[in-house]
Design a protein around this motif. Structure first.
Motif, PDB file in Angstrom:
ATOM      1  N   ASN A 172       0.850  -1.187   0.000  1.00  0.00           N
ATOM      2  CA  ASN A 172       0.000   0.000   0.000  1.00  0.00           C
ATOM      3  C   ASN A 172       0.884   1.234   0.000  1.00  0.00           C
ATOM      4  OD1 ASN A 172       0.210   1.243   2.883  1.00  0.00           O
ATOM      5  ND2 ASN A 172       0.026  -0.969   3.204  1.00  0.00           N
ATOM      6  N   ALA A 173       0.470   2.270  -0.722  1.00  0.00           N
ATOM      7  CA  ALA A 173       1.338   3.437  -0.844  1.00  0.00           C
ATOM      8  C   ALA A 173       0.570   4.744  -0.917  1.00  0.00           C
ATOM      9  CB  ALA A 173       2.217   3.309  -2.079  1.00  0.00           C
ATOM     10  N   ALA A 174      -0.691   4.704  -1.314  1.00  0.00           N
ATOM     11  CA  ALA A 174      -1.393   5.969  -1.495  1.00  0.00           C
ATOM     12  C   ALA A 174      -2.841   5.848  -1.063  1.00  0.00           C
ATOM     13  CB  ALA A 174      -1.328   6.407  -2.957  1.00  0.00           C
ATOM     14  N   PRO A 231       8.497  -0.017   1.291  1.00  0.00           N
ATOM     15  CA  PRO A 231       8.267   0.854   2.440  1.00  0.00           C
ATOM     16  C   PRO A 231       8.177   2.325   2.026  1.00  0.00           C
ATOM     17  CG  PRO A 231      10.522   0.088   2.427  1.00  0.00           C
ATOM     18  CD  PRO A 231       9.845  -0.566   1.272  1.00  0.00           C
ATOM     19  N   LEU A 232       6.974   2.812   1.868  1.00  0.00           N
ATOM     20  CA  LEU A 232       6.749   4.210   1.502  1.00  0.00           C
ATOM     21  C   LEU A 232       5.759   4.792   2.494  1.00  0.00           C
ATOM     22  CD1 LEU A 232       6.016   3.604  -2.283  1.00  0.00           C
ATOM     23  CD2 LEU A 232       8.013   4.801  -1.411  1.00  0.00           C
ATOM     24  N   ARG A 233       6.029   6.010   2.935  1.00  0.00           N
ATOM     25  CA  ARG A 233       4.998   6.678   3.732  1.00  0.00           C
ATOM     26  C   ARG A 233       3.810   7.000   2.823  1.00  0.00           C
ATOM     27  NH1 ARG A 233       8.199  11.495   6.093  1.00  0.00           N
ATOM     28  NH2 ARG A 233       9.604  10.878   4.410  1.00  0.00           N
ATOM     29  N   LEU A 234       2.639   7.029   3.412  1.00  0.00           N
ATOM     30  CA  LEU A 234       1.415   7.177   2.630  1.00  0.00           C
ATOM     31  C   LEU A 234       1.367   8.537   1.935  1.00  0.00           C
ATOM     32  CD1 LEU A 234      -1.224   5.479   2.271  1.00  0.00           C
ATOM     33  CD2 LEU A 234      -2.235   6.974   3.976  1.00  0.00           C
ATOM     34  N   SER A 235       1.011   8.504   0.649  1.00  0.00           N
ATOM     35  CA  SER A 235       0.754   9.751  -0.062  1.00  0.00           C
ATOM     36  C   SER A 235      -0.754   9.886  -0.224  1.00  0.00           C
ATOM     37  CB  SER A 235       1.397   9.727  -1.448  1.00  0.00           C
ATOM     38  OG  SER A 235       2.779   9.510  -1.318  1.00  0.00           O
ATOM     39  N   VAL A 236      -1.307  10.944   0.344  1.00  0.00           N
ATOM     40  CA  VAL A 236      -2.760  11.129   0.319  1.00  0.00           C
ATOM     41  C   VAL A 236      -3.114  12.126  -0.764  1.00  0.00           C
ATOM     42  CG1 VAL A 236      -4.762  11.879   1.645  1.00  0.00           C
ATOM     43  CG2 VAL A 236      -2.911  10.638   2.765  1.00  0.00           C
ATOM     44  N   PHE A 237      -4.080  11.774  -1.587  1.00  0.00           N
ATOM     45  CA  PHE A 237      -4.559  12.678  -2.629  1.00  0.00           C
ATOM     46  C   PHE A 237      -6.022  12.964  -2.372  1.00  0.00           C
ATOM     47  CE2 PHE A 237      -1.003  12.642  -5.596  1.00  0.00           C
ATOM     48  CZ  PHE A 237      -0.287  11.553  -5.143  1.00  0.00           C
TER      49      PHE A 237
END
Lengths: 525, 813
Positions: free
Chosen positions: B645-647, B752-758
């Protein structure tokens, strides 16, 4: 025909040993696949002679076959009798289940092929122990099994606790091996042969009564080898610590390898049973371990630790049965326990306690009903067959003690039945279950005694007063254990009970002490 | 007085930093850094590194690989530096050089006494103390594994431990001199104990709170579990001080060690060290890695304009509401691809119905809603079978079956009868062994998922009867329904068939099974909520009530409840027998399409598993393969859960409809034009976005440091006290996800990515929510999530910088 039969018997172990010994460089990529196939083949191969033996041959005769006739001393390589058949089927079945399980369970592990190589070697050597026809062969297979297991126990060699446990086992194993070697040498001196059939033949010709001193030594060494291999008190501490290895290894160890001690005694039973001192010490150590292990099991909070102490206890009970001279029953115990424990370990990711069930039988109505019907039918069969066999169950050695222990266990069941309510229905139900259990127990005993006739003790063995006193002591032990367990809820407020709890929960510090000592003597860098 | 007051603040502060750990029965994803979100992400990293002595970034080799693969470019590095105002100080070349340098030695900073002794004398006291505390905690919190319980369970943890430890000989055997004697002199009150210890060995330490934090983190697993209990107690307005107790226990061991050794050793003060160059540089690499992802992702999204224009008002045939879970994305895409007449909606998987559920066979209620909110209503399962036959009647007798069951359990597990049990029953275990080994070889009923899903003999009771605390009153049903429909954006243009589709998973023999279930349903499967929702939406009284509120649901519209099994990708329609005959044709049609969508989804998913080609040659074969995978007791990777999961996107579905987002995105439907007062926006940002952030950071932490923030190797798992696992023999309770949920043996499945919220909304509207909501502001300002806005109906993207400022993103031409 004979040659055909024995090639089938030998094929399974040989196939597995081949994959176990083949260097990893060769056939690396498809090895997992081939080992899985081989272990299933080994299972099927083991069924053929077993069925043959059951259906065709005179069951009382042990079958041995000469492979290496050039050397007269080593002529009997294989010994295949009903005991071997039972054990061969059991181990190859569990081996197949466990190997199959490891295919998916260890998928993606970079060392999976390495794991399968050693798994194959371990199962192959364990199968070899079972069909070995002489002491040398037996000893080599025995040591090979332990070496294979050592590799599996140190599969995650970066884990210090794994190394520590494996080293503990290594040291105890070497002591055990020395006992076995000593026994083998003494046997050769006394009987001038390594072959089981020669040895047993000579033993059967011995005059009853006085046992030569050298036989006492041989038996004591054999007993020592068995109790060390089967993790008996005080040599048990490695077993509960070997959880640092993948679950299938635990299953293999607790359901297969650990039984080797018991198998040794049963295999050598014609020799062991003439020596009351050996039997008595087995029984005493066994009963101590059984009580020790099962009481510790009650307090453990992790599922695999509980299972490990349960194994310690069950092995104790099995050797105790050997000590009573009830060898066929001990084999029954080995078989039943192995199946139970393999299942318990392999499904340990799914403990029942997750769900706080309210009415657990609700969903399993059908199954429960079937169970009841099944029980009534089996008990009927049992009582009729018991009638036809006209066996006086209590006359056989140890039977009195074992049935008393069964009754103590049934009492425990009934006690818990009537804790909260008592209704007519419950009385009927509990009676049906209890009598079904007793009936089935007798039924199984009869079957195993019938199948493994050659293991029965000599009928003329007289009951000495020492044996009588010991039997009494064993029964009293289990009764006291029952009373203690039932009384436990009422003693909860007592300080001494608290103190006892802490010591038991800490497994009487045997582990802490042994680990500390070992780390001092052999530090892990 | 003043000092002790100050001290209790310090203790509270340290305790507050610990994240809760849910038990295995409902393993809810949680942000492991939840106590540190008030700090900037890099500052928090510094604290964690000081306290746990472990990095929370990937190793340099990982970033190097990403760099060579082009996932990180030099431009991204520059961007990362400039985002943090370091553009003039560090050059990208320095960052690149750093990768090939040997990592500078990790200098421990905040140390317990045991840590210090271990360092000087090469002993293993820390490990020993963890094992000792873990031993007593697992006895204290045991939920039924042992049959002989710890006698002091009714006392507070600290006192219970003290009673037990004054009897326990283990520390003295290992060499902790006079342990019991010294223990007896220690105070009975945990705070007094902590004071005593601090005065003894940390009177000069400035950062006492960090030392306390370190002490708690040294036994992180149990700290986290106790934090969960504290949290549960708080929500039912009780108090649980056992976390302070645990701290006191940990300090007691340190104090005794200190007293034993103080004459021989000189102890250092513990202090916070600046972050190592290592971790600083890793942080920029991590940021650049995320920038690289965002760059590609925005480019992908911006290709979508044409479809936007086509947004049509045509009436749909089927509408389906799915959970925002990333796994729904793949299914929704397959489902929509089958017909233009299908519309799907993303919404939190409890569908706005926070309920507690009591099933027939359980004693305790399950909380079926996100952990951020409390359930308001209870519902229960009832038996439909009104006239049981005589035998069933007997067996339904709870007391009787319970008595037999308990007695049987006693027969099996007690010390005296376990031998007889094995001898009589042991042989029967042959059958389950054979059955479970050969499970893939024969056809059988599909493994069930969810609660009593396939048990058609029971139904749900949602009606409120009299004064019982079970059921939802009618006016509340209407209010919940209206709120839910508004939040889903489903107030007009109802399709004739509407599917409310929860999700759950099936796996055998999997201690972490609940980590694959629905996070929005409290770590359970979402079937209950879907059933409740559709029952309420279909109720004629509720529809009447809704009409008064201005929502008119046409008569021909029927709400179906469904459950998406994420392991096998089957969708089952629930409560089929409640469907009126007039809607049977719709039901059959829906089922047909769902089956096709399942096939498509499975085909796409099969590439992530090591499935031999002959097992996936036809959709039917593949279906069978997935079923047997789910039923396999040795299957260690039944599915990948929310890995990768990433976004998070809150926008109309048209924005993403034709894109393959590879199940990496939480999709929440949001239409700014129908949300004038930003009520829905606030709901999205304060609840689903936060939950997604928790899930994301749990995966992040478990990936970057599986030994500390994850639960290690699954093949070694040893379920403990029925609530957690040990890895192997003993040691601390494990937190986070097992390695096999993230890694397929060759590589990490999770990036491992911090969440990018759109969010598709006006910047000023988003600003107003950020201003209003402190928790959301902390997450954004401190860099725990990246926030982007999408211009409504347009194609401009802006990045939230800080302080309500936005920066326009440049799109690749």
């Amino acid at each position: 025909m004979k040659f055909f039969l024995f090639s089938i018997i030998a094929a399974g172990p040989l196939l597995l040993l081949f994959w176990g010994l083949l260097p990893l460089r060769c056939a690396n990529s498809r090895r997992i696949h081939w080992i899985t196939r081989s272990v299933w083949a080994a299972f099927i191969f083991s069924l053929v002679p077993a069925i043959f033996l059951l259906a065709h041959l005179n069951i009382q005769e042990s079958h041995s076959y000469t492979l290496f006739s050039s050397s007269p001393r080593m002529e009997h390589t294989f010994l295949f009798n009903p005991l071997s058949a039972v054990m061969l089927v059991l181990i190859s079945f569990l081996g197949a289940v466990i190997t199959n399980y490891s295919c998916h369970y260890l998928q993606g592990d970079p060392k999976q092929t390495y794991f399968f190589k050693w798994l194959s070697l371990t199962i192959g050597s364990a199968l070899t122990i079972v069909i070995a026809g002489n002491m040398i062969f037996f000893l080599i297979a025995w040591i090979a099994t332990n070496i294979g297991l050592h590799q599996l126990l140190t599969f995650y060699s970066h884990r210090k606790s794994a190394l520590l446990a494996a080293r503990k086992k290594l040291i105890f194993n070497r002591i055990g091996d020395s006992c076995m070697i000593a026994a083998t040498i003494l046997i050769y001196f006394n009987f001038h042969s390594f072959n089981f059939s020669d040895i047993f033949q000579q033993v059967s010709l011995l005059p009853t009564g006085k046992v030569p001193e050298i036989l006492l030594f041989i038996n004591m060494f054999l007993v020592a080898g068995a109790i060390i291999q089967s993790a008996q008190f005080p040599f048990h501490s490695w077993l509960p610590d070997t959880l640092e290895t993948p679950t299938p290894v635990s299953a293999l160890m607790h359901a297969g390898i650990i039984n080797a001690g018991g198998f040794l005694i049963v295999r050598m039973s014609p020799l062991v049973r003439i020596c009351p001192a050996a039997l008595h010490s087995l029984a005493i150590i066994g009963v101590i371990t059984a009580v020790f292990g099962s009481v510790i099991m009650l307090t453990q909070t992790s599922i695999k630790k509980s299972l490990a102490f349960s194994t310690v206890a069950q092995m104790g009970f099995m050797l105790f049965q050997c000590g009573l001279g009830a060898f066929p029953v001990a084999v029954l115990h080995i078989v039943a326990h192995s199946l139970y424990k393999a299942h318990a370990f392999l499904s340990s990711g799914n403990p029942l306690g997750f769900k706080k069930l309210h009415t657990p039988l609700l969903k399993e109505k059908g199954r429960f009903l079937r169970f009841l019907i099944f029980l009534s039918i089996t008990s009927l069969i049992v009582f009729t067959s018991a009638y036809f066999f006209k066996k006086n169950l209590l006359e056989e050695s140890g039977s009195f003690v074992l049935y008393s222990i069964l009754l103590v266990a049934i009492t425990n069941f009934l006690w818990h039945c009537f804790q909260k309510i008592s209704s007519f229905l419950l009385i009927v139900l509990s009676m049906v279950i209890s009598s079904g259990l007793i009936g089935f127990y007798i039924f199984l005993h009869l079957i195993f005694k019938e199948t493994l006739k050659e293991l029965l003790p000599l009928p003329e063995t007289a009951v000495t007063s020492l044996t009588f006193l010991l039997s009494l002591a064993f029964i009293v032990t289990f009764m006291v254990l029952l009373i203690a367990e039932i009384a436990l809820p009422y003693l909860k407020k007592k300080t001494w009970c608290h103190v006892l709890y802490v010591h038991i929960y800490n497994r009487f510090y045997v582990n802490a002490f042994v680990n500390h000592l070992l780390l001092k003597l052999w530090p892990i860098s | 007085m003043n000092q002790s007051h100050h001290l209790s603040d310090l203790i509270q502060e340290a305790c507050h930093k610990i994240a809760p750990l849910w038990p295995l029965s409902n393993f809810v994803a949680v942000n492991p850094f939840i106590g540190l979100v008030s700090q900037k992400f890099p500052d928090a990293c510094k604290i964690i590194e000081n306290v746990t002595h472990r990095s929370i970034f990937m190793p340099a080799s990982f970033y190097e690989e990403q760099f060579h693969q082009g996932n990180i470019t030099e431009k991204d590095l520059l961007e990362a530096l400039s985002r943090h105002g370091k553009k003039e100080i560090i050059t990208p070349q320095e960052l690149i050089d750093f990768l090939t340098q040997a990592p500078s030695s990790n200098e421990d900073s905040v140390l317990t006494i045991a840590d210090q002794i271990d360092k000087i004398e090469k002993t293993e006291w820390s490990k020993f103390i963890v094992e000792e505390i873990s031993k007593w905690c697992s006895a204290y919190y045991d939920e039924g594994q042992a049959s002989w319980h710890m006698p002091w369970k009714s006392l507070p943890l600290y006192n219970a431990w003290k009673m037990a430890a004054t009897i326990d000989r283990t520390p003295e055997i290992i060499g902790m001199l006079n342990f019991r004697k010294q223990l007896k002199t220690l105070p009975e009150d945990p705070v007094a104990m902590i004071t005593l210890a601090l005065n003894a060995f940390a009177s000069e330490t400035k950062e006492k709170d960090l030392l306390l934090y370190r002490e708690l983190m040294s036994i992180n697993g149990w700290s986290s579990y106790i934090q969960y209990r504290v949290r549960e107690a708080l929500s039912s307005e009780k108090q649980d001080t056992n976390l302070v107790g645990l701290l006191a226990i940990r300090m007691a061991y340190d104090l005794i060690l200190f007293r034993n050794k103080k004459n021989n050793l000189s102890f250092k003060k513990s202090e916070l060290k600046g972050a190592l160059k290592n971790s600083n540089f890793s942080f920029y690499w991590q940021e650049a890695y995320e920038i690289g992802f965002q760059r590609n992702f925005i480019n992908k999204l911006s290709t979508q304009t044409r479809v936007l224009e086509q947004k049509s008002d045509e009436q749909k045939n089927i509408q389906a509401v799915f959970c925002i879970d990333v796994r729904s994305e793949r299914f929704r895409r397959s489902f929509e691809s089958l017909s233009k007449q299908i519309q799907t909606i993303g919404f939190a998987g409890f569908f706005g119905f926070p309920v507690e559920y009591l099933s027939l066979d359980q004693k305790e209620k399950k909380i079926q809603c996100p952990v951020l909110i409390r359930p308001k209503f209870s519902i229960k399962e009832i038996s439909k079978d009104k006239s049981p036959g005589p035998i069933k009647n007997i067996l339904n007798n709870n007391l009787l079956s319970e008595a037999i069951y308990k007695a049987w359990k006693a027969f099996k597990q007690s010390a005296v009868s376990c031998f007889s049990f094995v001898e009589t029953i042991g042989l029967f275990y042959t059958f389950p062994l054979i059955q479970k080994t050969l499970c893939s070889l024969y056809d059988k009923a599909p493994p069930s998922c969810g609660h009593h899903l396939l048990n058609k003999k029971t139904s749900l009771d949602i009606e409120k009867k009299g004064t019982s605390d079970i059921g939802i009153p009618e006016e509340d049903q209407i209010a919940l329904a209206a709120e839910a429909l508004k939040n889903m954006g489903l107030t007009t243009q109802f399709a004739p068939s509407i599917l409310i589709c929860g999700h759950g998973s099936t796996s055998r023999n999997n201690a972490y099974a609940s980590s694959l279930d629905c996070g929005a349903c409290g770590g359970y499967s979402g079937d209950i909520n879907a059933r409740v929702a559709s029952m309420i939406f279909n109720s004629s009284c509720v529809r009447e009530g809704l009409q008064k509120k201005g929502i008119t649901i046409p008569e021909e519209t029927y709400f179906f409840a469904g459950l998406h099994n994420t392991t096998t990708d089957e969708v089952t329609i629930l409560d089929e027998e409640l469907v009126p005959t007039t809607h049977k044709a719709q039901l059959d049609h829906l089922k047909q399409i769902l089956d096709k969508a399942s096939d498509l989804t499975r085909t796409e998913r099969s590439q992530f598993f090591n499935i031999p080609t002959h097992l996936k040659k036809s959709p039917k074969q593949l279906h069978k393969t997935f079923l047997s995978r789910a039923d396999d007791w040795s299957q260690i990777m039944p599915e990948w859960g929310l890995a990768n999961n990433a976004a998070f996107i809150a926008a109309p579905r048209e924005r993403t409809k034709s894109l393959n987002l590879n199940a990496r995105v939480f999709l929440h439907d949001y239409d700014a034009s129908s949300d004038k007062d930003q009520h829905i926006l606030e709901m999205i940002m304060s609840a689903p976005m936060v939950v997604a952030n928790w899930i994301n950071l749990q995966y992040y932490a478990s990936t970057v440091n599986n030994q500390f923030f994850g639960s290690g190797n699954k093949v070694l798992h040893n379920v403990t006290s029925n609530l957690g696992v040990f890895e192997g023999n003993a040691g601390d309770l494990s937190v986070g996800l097992p390695l096999q949920s993230l890694h397929n043996g060759k590589k990490f499945i999770h990036d491992p990515l911090r969440l990018s919220v759109f969010i598709e909304a006006e910047n000023k509207n988003i600003n107003s929510i950020i201003k209003k909501n402190t928790a959301v502001r902390e997450l954004l300002e401190n860099g725990w999530v990246h926030l982007f806005s999408i211009e409504p109906q347009g194609n401009k993207y802006a990045r939230y910088v800080n302080n309500y400022e936005w920066e326009i993103c440049k799109l690749a031409s």
